[in-house]
Motif scaffolding. Structure first.
Motif: not given
Length: 80
Positions: A13, A16-17, A38-39, A41-43, A45-46
């Motif tokens: 994961t 991926e980010v 920012l990444s 927050l993406s992490l 969410a994933l």
């Protein structure tokens, strides 16, 4: 899910980010600027999707996301 499976999933994961980053279990994600706000927050969410957990805003702390091992420990505290 056992600890090794959780760690493998966390590593995948993170990669991926942060495509192209060399990431291992003890890699300092924030200190080495592999993930930024920012990444992160993406992490989050994933991870929520992958592990079917809810990560509250108050839980998004640097100590929880310092390394992939720290993320695994954090997820274990949430039941994984």
């Amino acid at each position: 899910m056992d600890d090794d499976s959780v760690l493998r999933t966390v590593l995948a994961t993170v990669r991926e980010v942060a495509p192209g980053a060399e990431v291992h279990e003890n890699t300092q994600l924030i200190a080495h600027r592999i993930i930024d706000s920012l990444s992160l927050l993406s992490l989050v969410a994933l991870l929520e999707k992958e592990f079917s957990v809810t990560i509250r805003d108050s839980e998004i702390l640097p100590t929880h996301f310092e390394t992939p091992l720290a993320i695994r420990t954090f997820l274990k505290s949430k039941g994984h």
